[in-house]
Structures are given as C-alpha cells and as structure tokens.
Design a protein around this motif. Structure first.
Motif, mmCIF file in Angstrom:
data_model
loop_
_atom_site.group_PDB
_atom_site.id
_atom_site.type_symbol
_atom_site.label_atom_id
_atom_site.label_comp_id
_atom_site.label_asym_id
_atom_site.label_seq_id
_atom_site.Cartn_x
_atom_site.Cartn_y
_atom_site.Cartn_z
ATOM 1 N N LYS A 235 4.812 16.213 -3.872
ATOM 2 C CA LYS A 235 5.113 16.369 -2.442
ATOM 3 C C LYS A 235 6.305 15.469 -2.117
ATOM 4 O O LYS A 235 6.156 14.372 -1.569
ATOM 5 C CB LYS A 235 3.901 15.994 -1.582
ATOM 6 C CG LYS A 235 2.681 16.837 -1.844
ATOM 7 C CD LYS A 235 2.896 18.234 -1.318
ATOM 8 C CE LYS A 235 1.628 19.057 -1.442
ATOM 9 N NZ LYS A 235 1.832 20.435 -1.086
ATOM 10 N N THR A 236 7.501 15.935 -2.455
ATOM 11 C CA THR A 236 8.694 15.104 -2.295
ATOM 12 C C THR A 236 8.989 14.780 -0.832
ATOM 13 O O THR A 236 9.498 13.705 -0.537
ATOM 14 C CB THR A 236 9.915 15.761 -2.957
ATOM 15 O OG1 THR A 236 10.131 17.049 -2.368
ATOM 16 C CG2 THR A 236 9.703 15.905 -4.465
ATOM 17 N N GLY A 237 8.664 15.691 0.082
ATOM 18 C CA GLY A 237 8.894 15.431 1.503
ATOM 19 C C GLY A 237 7.965 14.368 2.046
ATOM 20 O O GLY A 237 8.393 13.473 2.789
ATOM 21 N N ALA B 282 0.837 -1.210 0.000
ATOM 22 C CA ALA B 282 0.000 0.000 0.000
ATOM 23 C C ALA B 282 0.871 1.258 0.000
ATOM 24 O O ALA B 282 0.598 2.217 -0.742
ATOM 25 C CB ALA B 282 -0.932 -0.006 1.209
ATOM 26 N N LEU B 283 1.929 1.265 0.800
ATOM 27 C CA LEU B 283 2.845 2.411 0.821
ATOM 28 C C LEU B 283 3.529 2.577 -0.538
ATOM 29 O O LEU B 283 3.733 3.698 -1.012
ATOM 30 C CB LEU B 283 3.894 2.240 1.926
ATOM 31 C CG LEU B 283 3.378 2.369 3.357
ATOM 32 C CD1 LEU B 283 4.419 1.840 4.347
ATOM 33 C CD2 LEU B 283 2.992 3.798 3.672
ATOM 34 N N ASN B 284 3.867 1.464 -1.161
ATOM 35 C CA ASN B 284 4.503 1.499 -2.476
ATOM 36 C C ASN B 284 3.578 2.134 -3.511
ATOM 37 O O ASN B 284 3.993 2.993 -4.292
ATOM 38 C CB ASN B 284 4.877 0.065 -2.874
ATOM 39 C CG ASN B 284 5.612 -0.010 -4.168
ATOM 40 O OD1 ASN B 284 5.130 0.430 -5.198
ATOM 41 N ND2 ASN B 284 6.791 -0.602 -4.131
ATOM 42 N N ILE B 285 2.334 1.717 -3.513
ATOM 43 C CA ILE B 285 1.368 2.237 -4.486
ATOM 44 C C ILE B 285 1.078 3.712 -4.216
ATOM 45 O O ILE B 285 0.846 4.487 -5.134
ATOM 46 C CB ILE B 285 0.068 1.387 -4.453
ATOM 47 C CG1 ILE B 285 0.368 -0.083 -4.770
ATOM 48 C CG2 ILE B 285 -0.987 1.956 -5.379
ATOM 49 C CD1 ILE B 285 1.190 -0.339 -6.013
ATOM 50 N N TRP C 276 3.238 5.934 -3.054
ATOM 51 C CA TRP C 276 4.399 6.784 -3.285
ATOM 52 C C TRP C 276 4.309 7.549 -4.612
ATOM 53 O O TRP C 276 4.568 8.749 -4.655
ATOM 54 C CB TRP C 276 5.701 5.957 -3.240
ATOM 55 C CG TRP C 276 6.901 6.830 -3.357
ATOM 56 C CD1 TRP C 276 7.569 7.437 -2.334
ATOM 57 C CD2 TRP C 276 7.559 7.230 -4.559
ATOM 58 N NE1 TRP C 276 8.602 8.194 -2.835
ATOM 59 C CE2 TRP C 276 8.615 8.077 -4.199
ATOM 60 C CE3 TRP C 276 7.364 6.972 -5.906
ATOM 61 C CZ2 TRP C 276 9.473 8.654 -5.133
ATOM 62 C CZ3 TRP C 276 8.207 7.544 -6.839
ATOM 63 C CH2 TRP C 276 9.251 8.373 -6.449
ATOM 64 N N THR C 277 3.974 6.884 -5.680
ATOM 65 C CA THR C 277 3.962 7.533 -7.002
ATOM 66 C C THR C 277 3.009 8.718 -7.062
ATOM 67 O O THR C 277 3.399 9.793 -7.523
ATOM 68 C CB THR C 277 3.657 6.501 -8.108
ATOM 69 O OG1 THR C 277 4.681 5.498 -8.076
ATOM 70 C CG2 THR C 277 3.632 7.141 -9.487
ATOM 71 N N ASP D 259 6.911 8.436 3.196
ATOM 72 C CA ASP D 259 6.320 7.199 2.695
ATOM 73 C C ASP D 259 7.415 6.193 2.332
ATOM 74 O O ASP D 259 7.335 5.018 2.703
ATOM 75 C CB ASP D 259 5.437 7.508 1.479
ATOM 76 C CG ASP D 259 4.793 6.270 0.901
ATOM 77 O OD1 ASP D 259 5.421 5.623 0.036
ATOM 78 O OD2 ASP D 259 3.667 5.936 1.305
ATOM 79 N N SER D 260 8.445 6.654 1.644
ATOM 80 C CA SER D 260 9.531 5.780 1.217
ATOM 81 C C SER D 260 10.280 5.200 2.415
ATOM 82 O O SER D 260 10.615 4.010 2.433
ATOM 83 C CB SER D 260 10.499 6.555 0.309
ATOM 84 O OG SER D 260 11.477 5.701 -0.212
#
Length: 185
Positions: free
Chosen positions: A121-123, A107-110, A112-113, A128-129
């Motif tokens: 929102k890179t921060g 779920a976190l992977n999906i 991220w994009t 998330d990463s």
C-alpha cells in the motif's frame, strides 16, 4: 505556549534512561520490522516498480537504517536526561512532549515497512512517511534548545526521512496507473 501535561508510561521513560535500552529498542524494533523486506525486494512486484531519480541501491538501506536507529535512540536518551535535569515546568513539559513525539514517530516508523512492503500500500505508506517526517521535524525543533546534542543526533534522520518520503511519493506517483489497471481487472 500552553504546557503539555501528558505523562508517558513509566516503562517508556525507563527505556530511554538506560542507554543500551534506549539504543537497543529502536534498533531491535527496526530490525524486526525490516526483516521480511529482504524477500520482497527480490520479488517481481518490487523489481517492476518505477522509481524516482536518485534511488540508491537496495544495499544502502540495511547500512543506513541501523545507524539512524542508533542515532534516534541516543537522542531519546539525551532528551530524557534533559527531562530529568529540568528545573522548570515549561522545560519538563517540552521534554515530555518531545519524548511523546519520539515514541509516536517510532511507532510510525515500525508501521511503514509492513504497509509498503507487506501490504504493498504505497499510498498509505506515503501518508505514514509524511506523518513520521512531520513528527520527527517537530520533535527535533522542540528538543534543540533543551538538548542540542539530541537534535544533532536527529538531523541526519530528518534528512533521510525527507529523502525517504520523496522516494515513497515518487513510487506511489509513478506506479499509480498500474494500481488503477489492477483494480479494473
């Protein structure tokens, strides 16, 4: 260690039990999540981002990610097999926790994009990463004695997540002044 008594919904266990579904689920979700990325990487926003040393060409990502999705799907299948063959409550508990972590990291992977490329929102994407990497590392550590083969499938993913988190962190750090100046305007 106290046992983990959480029970995953049956459909998630069934998904991991069927090899084609176990592999197809992360691959399909990853491809759907990554589909809009192709346009964004050609945008001025992406081209103007300062990046840390070591960033591979953008053509590498559509090769690496499908392989990682396939690998994580294989790991989920092997982990549910370990669950089904477990004789002790402790092993069953560890397998269930590992599978719960698997679906959490997926779920976190999906997520991220859309955070990084969609909302820019890179921060937040970095948070998330980092959570995705930590979850995956713990899942890999947990699954290693239960199904060494599953952990072998996860090791390249752990390495890539470390690298991807470095890239995300570098992009966030190197572009922080531009974000601050945009907020002031």
């Amino acid at each position: 260690m106290p046992s983990f008594n959480f029970q995953l919904p049956d459909f998630l266990l069934v998904a991991a039990r069927v090899p084609i579904v176990a592999v197809g689920l992360p691959l399909g979700l990853g491809l759907l999540s990554g589909y809009p990325t192709a346009q964004v990487v050609r945008s001025d926003w992406y081209k103007k981002l300062r990046t840390p040393p070591g960033r591979p060409p953008r053509q590498v990502f559509p090769i690496v990610w499908p392989l990682l999705y396939i690998s994580m799907g294989c790991a989920s299948h092997l982990t549910v097999k370990a669950l089904d063959n477990a004789l002790s409550a402790s092993v069953r508990s560890d397998c269930m926790l590992a599978l719960s972590l698997y679906y959490t990291q997926l779920a976190l992977n999906i997520l991220w994009t859309p955070l990084f490329f969609g909302a820019k929102k890179t921060g937040i994407a970095l948070i998330d990463s980092a959570l995705m990497a930590a979850t995956t590392f713990y899942m890999t550590k947990l699954v290693a004695p239960l199904s060494p083969q599953a952990s072998y499938f996860l090791l390249p993913y752990c390495a890539w997540l470390s690298f991807a988190t470095y890239l995300n962190g570098g992009i966030w750090w190197l572009n922080r002044r531009e974000r601050a100046s945009e907020k002031q305007e």
